[in-house]
Design an enzyme around this catalytic site. Sequence first.
Site, PDB file in Angstrom:
ATOM      1  N   THR A  31       0.840  -1.196   0.000  1.00 39.39           N
ATOM      2  CA  THR A  31       0.000   0.000   0.000  1.00 39.39           C
ATOM      3  C   THR A  31       0.877   1.249   0.000  1.00 39.39           C
ATOM      4  O   THR A  31       1.799   1.374   0.804  1.00 39.39           O
ATOM      5  CB  THR A  31      -0.910  -0.004   1.237  1.00 39.39           C
ATOM      6  OG1 THR A  31      -1.800  -1.118   1.145  1.00 39.39           O
ATOM      7  CG2 THR A  31      -1.713   1.282   1.327  1.00 39.39           C
ATOM      8  N   GLN A 104      -3.508  -7.064  -7.196  1.00 40.76           N
ATOM      9  CA  GLN A 104      -4.112  -7.576  -5.971  1.00 40.76           C
ATOM     10  C   GLN A 104      -5.440  -6.869  -5.725  1.00 40.76           C
ATOM     11  O   GLN A 104      -5.538  -5.646  -5.825  1.00 40.76           O
ATOM     12  CB  GLN A 104      -3.214  -7.394  -4.750  1.00 40.76           C
ATOM     13  CG  GLN A 104      -3.761  -8.191  -3.562  1.00 40.76           C
ATOM     14  CD  GLN A 104      -3.083  -7.916  -2.250  1.00 40.76           C
ATOM     15  OE1 GLN A 104      -3.241  -6.849  -1.669  1.00 40.76           O
ATOM     16  NE2 GLN A 104      -2.316  -8.890  -1.747  1.00 40.76           N
ATOM     17  N   ASN A 172      -6.495 -10.862  -1.882  1.00 43.27           N
ATOM     18  CA  ASN A 172      -5.917 -10.682  -0.551  1.00 43.27           C
ATOM     19  C   ASN A 172      -6.814 -11.346   0.484  1.00 43.27           C
ATOM     20  O   ASN A 172      -7.881 -10.829   0.825  1.00 43.27           O
ATOM     21  CB  ASN A 172      -5.727  -9.204  -0.234  1.00 43.27           C
ATOM     22  CG  ASN A 172      -4.868  -8.992   1.004  1.00 43.27           C
ATOM     23  OD1 ASN A 172      -4.661  -9.909   1.785  1.00 43.27           O
ATOM     24  ND2 ASN A 172      -4.368  -7.783   1.179  1.00 43.27           N
ATOM     25  N   SER A 173      -6.366 -12.489   0.979  1.00 40.55           N
ATOM     26  CA  SER A 173      -7.110 -13.233   1.994  1.00 40.55           C
ATOM     27  C   SER A 173      -6.325 -13.301   3.294  1.00 40.55           C
ATOM     28  O   SER A 173      -6.472 -14.242   4.082  1.00 40.55           O
ATOM     29  CB  SER A 173      -7.401 -14.645   1.477  1.00 40.55           C
ATOM     30  OG  SER A 173      -8.062 -14.602   0.229  1.00 40.55           O
ATOM     31  N   TYR A 177      -8.245  -8.891   6.738  1.00 40.80           N
ATOM     32  CA  TYR A 177      -9.297  -8.330   5.907  1.00 40.80           C
ATOM     33  C   TYR A 177     -10.445  -9.319   5.770  1.00 40.80           C
ATOM     34  O   TYR A 177     -10.459 -10.364   6.419  1.00 40.80           O
ATOM     35  CB  TYR A 177      -8.726  -7.890   4.561  1.00 40.80           C
ATOM     36  CG  TYR A 177      -7.606  -6.880   4.720  1.00 40.80           C
ATOM     37  CD1 TYR A 177      -7.678  -5.880   5.685  1.00 40.80           C
ATOM     38  CD2 TYR A 177      -6.457  -6.940   3.936  1.00 40.80           C
ATOM     39  CE1 TYR A 177      -6.648  -4.956   5.860  1.00 40.80           C
ATOM     40  CE2 TYR A 177      -5.424  -6.023   4.104  1.00 40.80           C
ATOM     41  CZ  TYR A 177      -5.520  -5.044   5.066  1.00 40.80           C
ATOM     42  OH  TYR A 177      -4.506  -4.136   5.241  1.00 40.80           O
ATOM     43  N   ARG A 257       7.018 -12.783  11.217  1.00 40.26           N
ATOM     44  CA  ARG A 257       8.471 -12.732  11.368  1.00 40.26           C
ATOM     45  C   ARG A 257       8.952 -13.352  12.671  1.00 40.26           C
ATOM     46  O   ARG A 257      10.125 -13.680  12.811  1.00 40.26           O
ATOM     47  CB  ARG A 257       8.944 -11.269  11.287  1.00 40.26           C
ATOM     48  CG  ARG A 257       8.657 -10.613   9.947  1.00 40.26           C
ATOM     49  CD  ARG A 257       9.293  -9.225   9.865  1.00 40.26           C
ATOM     50  NE  ARG A 257       8.959  -8.576   8.615  1.00 40.26           N
ATOM     51  CZ  ARG A 257       7.955  -7.712   8.466  1.00 40.26           C
ATOM     52  NH1 ARG A 257       7.210  -7.403   9.506  1.00 40.26           N
ATOM     53  NH2 ARG A 257       7.708  -7.151   7.301  1.00 40.26           N
ATOM     54  N   GLY A 302       9.205  -7.146   0.352  1.00 40.85           N
ATOM     55  CA  GLY A 302       8.473  -5.892   0.386  1.00 40.85           C
ATOM     56  C   GLY A 302       9.339  -4.670   0.562  1.00 40.85           C
ATOM     57  O   GLY A 302       9.595  -3.917  -0.373  1.00 40.85           O
ATOM     58  N   ARG A 303       9.804  -4.427   1.784  1.00 39.97           N
ATOM     59  CA  ARG A 303      10.577  -3.216   2.062  1.00 39.97           C
ATOM     60  C   ARG A 303      11.859  -3.153   1.236  1.00 39.97           C
ATOM     61  O   ARG A 303      12.276  -2.068   0.823  1.00 39.97           O
ATOM     62  CB  ARG A 303      10.895  -3.152   3.557  1.00 39.97           C
ATOM     63  CG  ARG A 303       9.667  -2.894   4.436  1.00 39.97           C
ATOM     64  CD  ARG A 303       9.980  -3.075   5.896  1.00 39.97           C
ATOM     65  NE  ARG A 303      10.357  -4.453   6.196  1.00 39.97           N
ATOM     66  CZ  ARG A 303      10.782  -4.876   7.379  1.00 39.97           C
ATOM     67  NH1 ARG A 303      10.899  -4.015   8.379  1.00 39.97           N
ATOM     68  NH2 ARG A 303      11.095  -6.136   7.574  1.00 39.97           N
TER      69      ARG A 303
END
Length: 349
Positions: A31, A104, A172-173, A177, A257, A302-303
């Site tokens: 996002t 997504q 997105n499951s 959400y 993590r 991601g990051r």
Amino acid sequence: MASNSTPIPLLTPYKMGRFNLSHRVVMPPMTRNRSYNNTPQPHAIEYYAQRATKGGFLISESASASDISQRSPNMPGIWTEDQKEAWKPIVDSVHSKGGIFFCQIWHPGRISDSRLNNWWFIWTNAAAPHDGACVEPTLRQLSTCELSHIVDDFRIAARNAIEAGFDGVEINSANSYIIEQFFNDQVNDRSDEYGGSIENRCRFALEVIGAIVNEIGGDRVGIKLGKKDSNSEALLTYLASQLTKLGVLYIHVFEPRDEPRNNCLQFIRRSFEGTLIASGGYNKNEGNVAISENCADLVSFGRLFLANPDLPKRFEVNGPLNKHDRSTFYKNDPIVGYTDYPSLQPEFA
């Protein structure tokens, strides 16, 4: 490919259904809150193109399935013609680099922002007090009729994504959400056919995925899953077997993590015949281990991908990594924290 004789597992080719990937480094959904008025913007063209490679796999930030499925401002949608048209040049920019691009699609469910949605499906608002102060909305259960509307929203959003040029969609499951809200026995207290047993709690997800598979084909459909259930192994094992029957292309698994690596991947692997993508704060070494030990087929970063638009190249040459700036993750600026992370210097590239 690395210059030495030993191949780097993350940089080996992989065939994912109809898609020939040149490496296994995936850009996951992130996002970014830069789609003003829920419409993708031209600055996203550069953002995604920066991170695209020939044969590389990218997944877009979450796009809302409808105007009543919003979590925060300036997230993109995929429910209107204008949104679909706005996505087209972004998709083209990825394809021009030879990348494979999935959209997504999501619905936040009970954690929707009622100020954005006025969502009658989930929220019922108490009468506002006379002084005009805000009243927290209360929750109620969705009716089966309302659930069928949401299934249809997902189906139409998936069709729109394909018409916008995306190669497929990811549902997105995870992330608490709407679909994971049905999975999670700590949240789902329904007493009808959508609550109670594992089969019942998976029913809504399978209805959504089934409708999308019928609309665009299972070889264009992925699903992202988390682990929020008191018996996640049993739930995910059952779900994975059902997704295999539906012919779903891949499962994208978010691993917390603070848990051992590849813990839930192993039992999903035993029940799912498609591609398995690992996610959850992996570094290069952990990703290589996941691939070499056959725990996963692909790994999403991601990051690292956010801060390093040329991440696969950096892995190849063992180049230095930019550090991400968390304070700019969700900034509305079209450049800062978005397209201003530098690529490798010439001595590395």
